[in-house]
Design a protein around this motif. Structure first.
Motif, PDB file in Angstrom:
ATOM      1  N   LEU A 130       0.829  -1.203   0.000  1.00  0.00           N
ATOM      2  CA  LEU A 130       0.000   0.000   0.000  1.00  0.00           C
ATOM      3  C   LEU A 130       0.864   1.254   0.000  1.00  0.00           C
ATOM      4  O   LEU A 130       2.032   1.222   0.358  1.00  0.00           O
ATOM      5  N   ARG A 131       0.251   2.342  -0.440  1.00  0.00           N
ATOM      6  CA  ARG A 131       0.873   3.666  -0.349  1.00  0.00           C
ATOM      7  C   ARG A 131      -0.052   4.512   0.506  1.00  0.00           C
ATOM      8  O   ARG A 131      -1.239   4.635   0.208  1.00  0.00           O
ATOM      9  N   ASN A 132       0.499   5.090   1.580  1.00  0.00           N
ATOM     10  CA  ASN A 132      -0.342   5.938   2.414  1.00  0.00           C
ATOM     11  C   ASN A 132      -0.287   7.377   1.909  1.00  0.00           C
ATOM     12  O   ASN A 132       0.430   7.685   0.959  1.00  0.00           O
ATOM     13  N   ASP A 133      -1.046   8.264   2.519  1.00  0.00           N
ATOM     14  CA  ASP A 133      -1.135   9.643   2.030  1.00  0.00           C
ATOM     15  C   ASP A 133       0.156  10.428   2.245  1.00  0.00           C
ATOM     16  O   ASP A 133       0.308  11.519   1.720  1.00  0.00           O
ATOM     17  N   ARG A 134       1.113   9.882   2.980  1.00  0.00           N
ATOM     18  CA  ARG A 134       2.410  10.537   3.173  1.00  0.00           C
ATOM     19  C   ARG A 134       3.443  10.026   2.177  1.00  0.00           C
ATOM     20  O   ARG A 134       4.594  10.417   2.224  1.00  0.00           O
ATOM     21  N   GLY A 135       3.033   9.096   1.311  1.00  0.00           N
ATOM     22  CA  GLY A 135       3.925   8.582   0.283  1.00  0.00           C
ATOM     23  C   GLY A 135       4.702   7.347   0.675  1.00  0.00           C
ATOM     24  O   GLY A 135       5.484   6.831  -0.119  1.00  0.00           O
ATOM     25  N   ALA A 136       4.523   6.851   1.888  1.00  0.00           N
ATOM     26  CA  ALA A 136       5.231   5.652   2.319  1.00  0.00           C
ATOM     27  C   ALA A 136       4.650   4.431   1.611  1.00  0.00           C
ATOM     28  O   ALA A 136       3.439   4.318   1.449  1.00  0.00           O
ATOM     29  N   ILE A 137       5.531   3.538   1.182  1.00  0.00           N
ATOM     30  CA  ILE A 137       5.122   2.276   0.577  1.00  0.00           C
ATOM     31  C   ILE A 137       5.348   1.202   1.628  1.00  0.00           C
ATOM     32  O   ILE A 137       6.467   1.000   2.092  1.00  0.00           O
ATOM     33  N   LEU A 138       4.259   0.530   2.008  1.00  0.00           N
ATOM     34  CA  LEU A 138       4.277  -0.404   3.125  1.00  0.00           C
ATOM     35  C   LEU A 138       3.667  -1.735   2.715  1.00  0.00           C
ATOM     36  O   LEU A 138       2.791  -1.782   1.849  1.00  0.00           O
ATOM     37  N   GLU A 139       4.110  -2.803   3.369  1.00  0.00           N
ATOM     38  CA  GLU A 139       3.574  -4.132   3.109  1.00  0.00           C
ATOM     39  C   GLU A 139       2.641  -4.546   4.244  1.00  0.00           C
ATOM     40  O   GLU A 139       2.923  -4.290   5.409  1.00  0.00           O
ATOM     41  N   VAL A 140       1.549  -5.199   3.907  1.00  0.00           N
ATOM     42  CA  VAL A 140       0.640  -5.752   4.906  1.00  0.00           C
ATOM     43  C   VAL A 140       1.247  -7.070   5.389  1.00  0.00           C
ATOM     44  O   VAL A 140       1.500  -7.972   4.585  1.00  0.00           O
ATOM     45  N   VAL A 141       1.489  -7.153   6.692  1.00  0.00           N
ATOM     46  CA  VAL A 141       2.092  -8.348   7.294  1.00  0.00           C
ATOM     47  C   VAL A 141       1.235  -8.815   8.463  1.00  0.00           C
ATOM     48  O   VAL A 141       0.528  -8.023   9.083  1.00  0.00           O
ATOM     49  N   PHE A 142       1.313 -10.117   8.747  1.00  0.00           N
ATOM     50  CA  PHE A 142       0.631 -10.695   9.898  1.00  0.00           C
ATOM     51  C   PHE A 142       1.699 -11.032  10.928  1.00  0.00           C
ATOM     52  O   PHE A 142       2.577 -11.847  10.676  1.00  0.00           O
ATOM     53  N   VAL A 143       1.652 -10.369  12.081  1.00  0.00           N
ATOM     54  CA  VAL A 143       2.658 -10.550  13.131  1.00  0.00           C
ATOM     55  C   VAL A 143       1.947 -10.665  14.474  1.00  0.00           C
ATOM     56  O   VAL A 143       1.114  -9.824  14.808  1.00  0.00           O
ATOM     57  N   TYR A 174       9.467   1.271   5.083  1.00  0.00           N
ATOM     58  CA  TYR A 174      10.202   2.506   5.300  1.00  0.00           C
ATOM     59  C   TYR A 174       9.294   3.709   5.072  1.00  0.00           C
ATOM     60  O   TYR A 174       8.661   3.837   4.028  1.00  0.00           O
ATOM     61  N   ASP A 175       9.239   4.603   6.042  1.00  0.00           N
ATOM     62  CA  ASP A 175       8.461   5.838   5.943  1.00  0.00           C
ATOM     63  C   ASP A 175       9.434   6.990   5.720  1.00  0.00           C
ATOM     64  O   ASP A 175      10.225   7.323   6.608  1.00  0.00           O
ATOM     65  N   PRO A 176       9.417   7.624   4.538  1.00  0.00           N
ATOM     66  CA  PRO A 176      10.380   8.684   4.243  1.00  0.00           C
ATOM     67  C   PRO A 176      10.219   9.925   5.123  1.00  0.00           C
ATOM     68  O   PRO A 176      11.199  10.627   5.363  1.00  0.00           O
ATOM     69  N   LEU A 177       9.030  10.195   5.617  1.00  0.00           N
ATOM     70  CA  LEU A 177       8.856  11.358   6.486  1.00  0.00           C
ATOM     71  C   LEU A 177       9.447  11.118   7.871  1.00  0.00           C
ATOM     72  O   LEU A 177      10.051  12.010   8.465  1.00  0.00           O
ATOM     73  N   CYS A 178       9.281   9.917   8.386  1.00  0.00           N
ATOM     74  CA  CYS A 178       9.854   9.564   9.693  1.00  0.00           C
ATOM     75  C   CYS A 178      11.337   9.209   9.569  1.00  0.00           C
ATOM     76  O   CYS A 178      12.050   9.188  10.570  1.00  0.00           O
ATOM     77  N   ARG A 179      11.747   8.882   8.347  1.00  0.00           N
ATOM     78  CA  ARG A 179      13.121   8.442   8.062  1.00  0.00           C
ATOM     79  C   ARG A 179      13.496   7.188   8.839  1.00  0.00           C
ATOM     80  O   ARG A 179      14.597   7.076   9.373  1.00  0.00           O
ATOM     81  N   ARG A 180      12.544   6.277   8.922  1.00  0.00           N
ATOM     82  CA  ARG A 180      12.797   5.017   9.615  1.00  0.00           C
ATOM     83  C   ARG A 180      11.782   3.972   9.168  1.00  0.00           C
ATOM     84  O   ARG A 180      10.764   4.302   8.556  1.00  0.00           O
ATOM     85  N   VAL A 181      12.085   2.725   9.495  1.00  0.00           N
ATOM     86  CA  VAL A 181      11.153   1.634   9.236  1.00  0.00           C
ATOM     87  C   VAL A 181      10.070   1.689  10.305  1.00  0.00           C
ATOM     88  O   VAL A 181      10.359   1.860  11.492  1.00  0.00           O
ATOM     89  N   VAL A 182       8.827   1.557   9.862  1.00  0.00           N
ATOM     90  CA  VAL A 182       7.687   1.607  10.787  1.00  0.00           C
ATOM     91  C   VAL A 182       6.895   0.309  10.695  1.00  0.00           C
ATOM     92  O   VAL A 182       6.913  -0.369   9.676  1.00  0.00           O
ATOM     93  N   ARG A 183       6.223  -0.021  11.772  1.00  0.00           N
ATOM     94  CA  ARG A 183       5.230  -1.104  11.796  1.00  0.00           C
ATOM     95  C   ARG A 183       4.086  -0.595  12.644  1.00  0.00           C
ATOM     96  O   ARG A 183       4.202  -0.443  13.847  1.00  0.00           O
ATOM     97  N   GLU A 184       2.981  -0.325  11.975  1.00  0.00           N
ATOM     98  CA  GLU A 184       1.795   0.207  12.636  1.00  0.00           C
ATOM     99  C   GLU A 184       0.615  -0.716  12.353  1.00  0.00           C
ATOM    100  O   GLU A 184       0.574  -1.370  11.316  1.00  0.00           O
ATOM    101  N   PRO A 185      -0.356  -0.758  13.254  1.00  0.00           N
ATOM    102  CA  PRO A 185      -1.558  -1.566  12.967  1.00  0.00           C
ATOM    103  C   PRO A 185      -2.171  -1.151  11.633  1.00  0.00           C
ATOM    104  O   PRO A 185      -2.288   0.041  11.339  1.00  0.00           O
ATOM    105  N   LEU A 186      -2.525  -2.116  10.820  1.00  0.00           N
ATOM    106  CA  LEU A 186      -3.114  -1.823   9.510  1.00  0.00           C
ATOM    107  C   LEU A 186      -4.344  -0.950   9.649  1.00  0.00           C
ATOM    108  O   LEU A 186      -4.594  -0.083   8.815  1.00  0.00           O
TER     109      LEU A 186
END
Length: 121
Positions: free
Chosen positions: A57-70, A79-91
């Motif tokens: 998915l691409r969120n409104d901030r431009g981050a490209i993220l994968e849906v994962v089950f953890v 990777y979120d370019p605005l945060c400049r780090r790898v993120v894992r947030e609830p879908l």
């Protein structure tokens, strides 16, 4: 309660099968080493498309993220370019205002491009 549905990616045929196609032969698909079964998350993107694990998915901030089950839950990870780090947030935090742009089986290059952007900062 969320609806439980599946998709299956056939590695040999390079084809995604929907729930209607696989439910009659479900056991065969689960046991086959060249088929990857995906589960519906119960959430839809901003266009009404259903999220499955492995979607990109691409969120409104431009981050490209994968849906994962953890650990029993679905997350958006990458990777979120605005945060400049790898993120894992609830879908559920991303679902309704993000857009599915592919999945890791049919468009794996989307994830590679996002990872390459990580080193550009």
């Amino acid at each position: 309660m969320r609806e439980i549905k599946f998709q299956a990616w056939d590695l040999d045929a390079e084809q995604m099968y929907n729930w209607e196609s696989i439910k009659q032969l479900f056991h065969e698909h689960l046991a086959h080493p060249r088929v990857k079964v995906r589960v519906y998350t119960g959430l839809n993107d901003k266009n009404g498309n259903e999220y499955y694990d492995g979607d990109i998915l691409r969120n409104d901030r431009g981050a490209i993220l994968e849906v994962v089950f953890v650990e029993g839950g679905f997350y958006a990870e990458g990777y979120d370019p605005l945060c400049r780090r790898v993120v894992r947030e609830p879908l559920s935090a991303f679902a309704s205002w993000s857009e599915i742009i592919g999945d890791k089986y049919r468009k794996p290059d989307l994830l590679k491009e996002a990872e390459a952007g990580e080193g550009e900062l």
